[in-house]
Design a protein around this motif. Structure first.
Motif, PDB file in Angstrom:
ATOM      1  N   ALA A  96     -18.092  -8.749  -3.219  1.00  0.00           N
ATOM      2  CA  ALA A  96     -19.128  -9.053  -4.385  1.00  0.00           C
ATOM      3  C   ALA A  96     -20.217  -8.289  -4.103  1.00  0.00           C
ATOM      4  N   ALA A  97     -20.567  -7.736  -2.806  1.00  0.00           N
ATOM      5  CA  ALA A  97     -21.750  -6.950  -2.882  1.00  0.00           C
ATOM      6  C   ALA A  97     -21.360  -5.632  -3.162  1.00  0.00           C
ATOM      7  N   GLY A  98     -20.423  -5.343  -3.613  1.00  0.00           N
ATOM      8  CA  GLY A  98     -20.035  -3.964  -4.005  1.00  0.00           C
ATOM      9  C   GLY A  98     -19.005  -3.041  -3.139  1.00  0.00           C
ATOM     10  N   LEU A  99     -18.809  -3.813  -1.839  1.00  0.00           N
ATOM     11  CA  LEU A  99     -18.218  -2.834  -1.043  1.00  0.00           C
ATOM     12  C   LEU A  99     -16.571  -2.851  -1.171  1.00  0.00           C
ATOM     13  N   ILE A 100     -15.993  -1.914  -0.969  1.00  0.00           N
ATOM     14  CA  ILE A 100     -14.387  -1.835  -0.951  1.00  0.00           C
ATOM     15  C   ILE A 100     -13.871  -2.121   0.350  1.00  0.00           C
ATOM     16  N   VAL A 101     -13.126  -3.126   0.482  1.00  0.00           N
ATOM     17  CA  VAL A 101     -12.765  -3.878   1.691  1.00  0.00           C
ATOM     18  C   VAL A 101     -11.336  -3.601   1.994  1.00  0.00           C
ATOM     19  N   ARG A 102     -10.451  -4.618   0.941  1.00  0.00           N
ATOM     20  CA  ARG A 102      -8.871  -4.547   1.363  1.00  0.00           C
ATOM     21  C   ARG A 102      -7.934  -3.398   1.025  1.00  0.00           C
ATOM     22  N   PRO A 103      -8.419  -2.336   0.425  1.00  0.00           N
ATOM     23  CA  PRO A 103      -7.541  -1.221   0.337  1.00  0.00           C
ATOM     24  C   PRO A 103      -7.577  -0.510   1.685  1.00  0.00           C
ATOM     25  N   ARG A 104      -8.651  -0.678   2.596  1.00  0.00           N
ATOM     26  CA  ARG A 104      -8.818   0.207   3.788  1.00  0.00           C
ATOM     27  C   ARG A 104      -8.684  -0.730   5.056  1.00  0.00           C
ATOM     28  N   LEU A 105      -8.451  -2.140   4.892  1.00  0.00           N
ATOM     29  CA  LEU A 105      -8.326  -3.018   6.092  1.00  0.00           C
ATOM     30  C   LEU A 105      -7.088  -3.434   6.302  1.00  0.00           C
ATOM     31  N   LEU A 106      -6.609  -3.080   7.734  1.00  0.00           N
ATOM     32  CA  LEU A 106      -5.382  -3.531   8.482  1.00  0.00           C
ATOM     33  C   LEU A 106      -5.468  -4.484   9.537  1.00  0.00           C
TER      34      LEU A 106
ATOM     35  N   ARG B   7      -1.759 -16.740   3.175  1.00  0.00           N
ATOM     36  CA  ARG B   7      -1.212 -15.928   2.140  1.00  0.00           C
ATOM     37  C   ARG B   7      -1.786 -14.682   1.471  1.00  0.00           C
ATOM     38  N   GLU B   8      -3.091 -14.779   1.779  1.00  0.00           N
ATOM     39  CA  GLU B   8      -4.151 -13.949   1.091  1.00  0.00           C
ATOM     40  C   GLU B   8      -4.284 -12.801   2.002  1.00  0.00           C
ATOM     41  N   ILE B   9      -4.247 -12.823   3.180  1.00  0.00           N
ATOM     42  CA  ILE B   9      -4.358 -11.909   4.270  1.00  0.00           C
ATOM     43  C   ILE B   9      -2.907 -11.219   4.870  1.00  0.00           C
ATOM     44  N   ALA B  10      -1.945 -11.815   4.411  1.00  0.00           N
ATOM     45  CA  ALA B  10      -0.724 -11.289   4.611  1.00  0.00           C
ATOM     46  C   ALA B  10      -0.436  -9.805   4.197  1.00  0.00           C
ATOM     47  N   PRO B  11      -0.986  -9.416   3.169  1.00  0.00           N
ATOM     48  CA  PRO B  11      -0.673  -8.186   2.692  1.00  0.00           C
ATOM     49  C   PRO B  11      -1.511  -7.107   3.463  1.00  0.00           C
ATOM     50  N   LEU B  12      -2.472  -7.634   4.234  1.00  0.00           N
ATOM     51  CA  LEU B  12      -3.426  -6.517   5.026  1.00  0.00           C
ATOM     52  C   LEU B  12      -2.765  -6.411   6.618  1.00  0.00           C
ATOM     53  N   VAL B  13      -1.675  -7.224   6.830  1.00  0.00           N
ATOM     54  CA  VAL B  13      -1.190  -6.874   8.428  1.00  0.00           C
ATOM     55  C   VAL B  13      -0.261  -5.751   8.246  1.00  0.00           C
ATOM     56  N   ALA B  14      -0.565  -4.991   9.269  1.00  0.00           N
ATOM     57  CA  ALA B  14       0.084  -3.498   9.365  1.00  0.00           C
ATOM     58  C   ALA B  14       1.576  -4.138   9.754  1.00  0.00           C
ATOM     59  N   ARG B  15       2.453  -3.296   9.019  1.00  0.00           N
ATOM     60  CA  ARG B  15       4.149  -3.301   9.653  1.00  0.00           C
ATOM     61  C   ARG B  15       4.258  -2.866  10.703  1.00  0.00           C
ATOM     62  N   ASP B  16       3.474  -1.813  11.321  1.00  0.00           N
ATOM     63  CA  ASP B  16       3.977  -1.061  12.678  1.00  0.00           C
ATOM     64  C   ASP B  16       2.743  -1.433  13.350  1.00  0.00           C
ATOM     65  N   PRO B  17       2.895  -2.023  14.809  1.00  0.00           N
ATOM     66  CA  PRO B  17       1.953  -2.242  15.657  1.00  0.00           C
ATOM     67  C   PRO B  17       1.435  -1.053  16.310  1.00  0.00           C
ATOM     68  N   HIS B  18       1.886   0.153  16.101  1.00  0.00           N
ATOM     69  CA  HIS B  18       1.590   1.308  16.752  1.00  0.00           C
ATOM     70  C   HIS B  18       0.750   2.304  15.713  1.00  0.00           C
ATOM     71  N   ILE B  19       0.445   1.823  14.591  1.00  0.00           N
ATOM     72  CA  ILE B  19       0.002   2.515  13.561  1.00  0.00           C
ATOM     73  C   ILE B  19      -1.402   3.289  13.939  1.00  0.00           C
ATOM     74  N   LEU B  20      -2.107   2.588  14.640  1.00  0.00           N
ATOM     75  CA  LEU B  20      -3.411   3.227  15.298  1.00  0.00           C
ATOM     76  C   LEU B  20      -2.971   4.475  16.343  1.00  0.00           C
ATOM     77  N   VAL B  21      -2.251   4.139  17.063  1.00  0.00           N
ATOM     78  CA  VAL B  21      -2.073   5.271  18.006  1.00  0.00           C
ATOM     79  C   VAL B  21      -1.317   6.487  17.354  1.00  0.00           C
ATOM     80  N   GLN B  22      -0.485   6.356  16.272  1.00  0.00           N
ATOM     81  CA  GLN B  22       0.125   7.359  15.534  1.00  0.00           C
ATOM     82  C   GLN B  22      -1.084   7.891  14.689  1.00  0.00           C
ATOM     83  N   SER B  23      -2.031   7.259  14.101  1.00  0.00           N
ATOM     84  CA  SER B  23      -3.188   7.991  13.570  1.00  0.00           C
ATOM     85  C   SER B  23      -3.967   8.938  14.572  1.00  0.00           C
ATOM     86  N   VAL B  24      -4.008   8.484  15.563  1.00  0.00           N
ATOM     87  CA  VAL B  24      -4.905   9.404  16.636  1.00  0.00           C
ATOM     88  C   VAL B  24      -3.840  10.485  16.969  1.00  0.00           C
TER      89      VAL B  24
END
Length: 217
Positions: A59-69, A163-180
């Protein structure tokens, strides 16, 4: 940025040119639109509070959901955690947000033949099971505490937020390691300081998770 411990009582206030934001669960780089946001496995997530926080930021104009996992291994704060915390908070002076109870159930795992540690990944694999289990956990907690407990609306609100946060859950628990491994740089954000560490701090007046740098790993 990745949050590595704590829950919805962190209270990080960020003062920027875009405004002042009181953050609880969302990582504090949220005001930088090009950066990713991650809630790690060491955290406990309150779905209802997270949704309110996300909506306020958007509501304050920040983009959150497309970036949050959210890590699929992060535990969820359930209604019965808040009930128990509210009833027993005077023993040590908690924030009554159910944080400690959620961490306790992470260690306990099961109680009276049922799962008490519900993780974010369960929202993806068995959403209906999560709602049903949270309802049973609340009923058992109310019975054991000798109170009536909140009405069915508390489970309904919990389920709707899940139900609303379910789409934000990463499917792979190793996604952070893989990003690094692909060259990403990660700044880890903790919720409290050293002397509140659950093992090394001023026990019993500590938080319920590890606040040490090693916990980030």
């Amino acid at each position: 940025m990745a949050r590595f411990n704590g829950g919805a009582n962190a209270g990080h206030t960020i003062v920027t040119d875009a405004g002042t934001f009181a953050l609880q669960q969302v990582p504090s780089d949220v005001t930088y639109p090009g950066l990713a946001l991650y809630i790690g496995s060491g955290c406990v997530v309150n779905p209802e509070k997270l949704i309110v926080e996300i909506r306020n930021l958007e509501a304050a104009g920040l983009i959150v959901r497309p970036r949050l996992l959210i890590s699929p291994r992060a535990s969820l704060v359930q209604p019965h955690h808040i009930l128990i915390d509210t009833l027993t908070s005077g023993e040590i002076g908690t924030t009554k947000h159910g944080i400690g109870m959620a961490y306790a159930d992470r260690a306990r795992r099961m109680h009276r033949g049922g799962i008490v540690n519900i993780r974010a990944g369960d929202l993806v694999s068995s959403f209906d099971g999560v709602s049903d289990r949270a309802r049973v956990n609340l009923s058992i907690a109310a019975e054991e505490c000798g109170v009536a407990g909140p009405g069915p609306e508390s489970i309904t609100a919990f389920a709707e937020a899940c139900r609303e946060i379910a789409p934000l859950v990463a499917r792979d628990p190793h996604i952070l390691v893989q990003s690094v491994q692909r060259g990403a740089r990660v700044l880890f954000e903790g919720a409290q300081s050293v002397m509140l560490d659950v093992q090394r701090g001023t026990v019993p007046f500590v938080t319920s998770s590890s606040t040490l740098v090693v916990a980030a790993y």
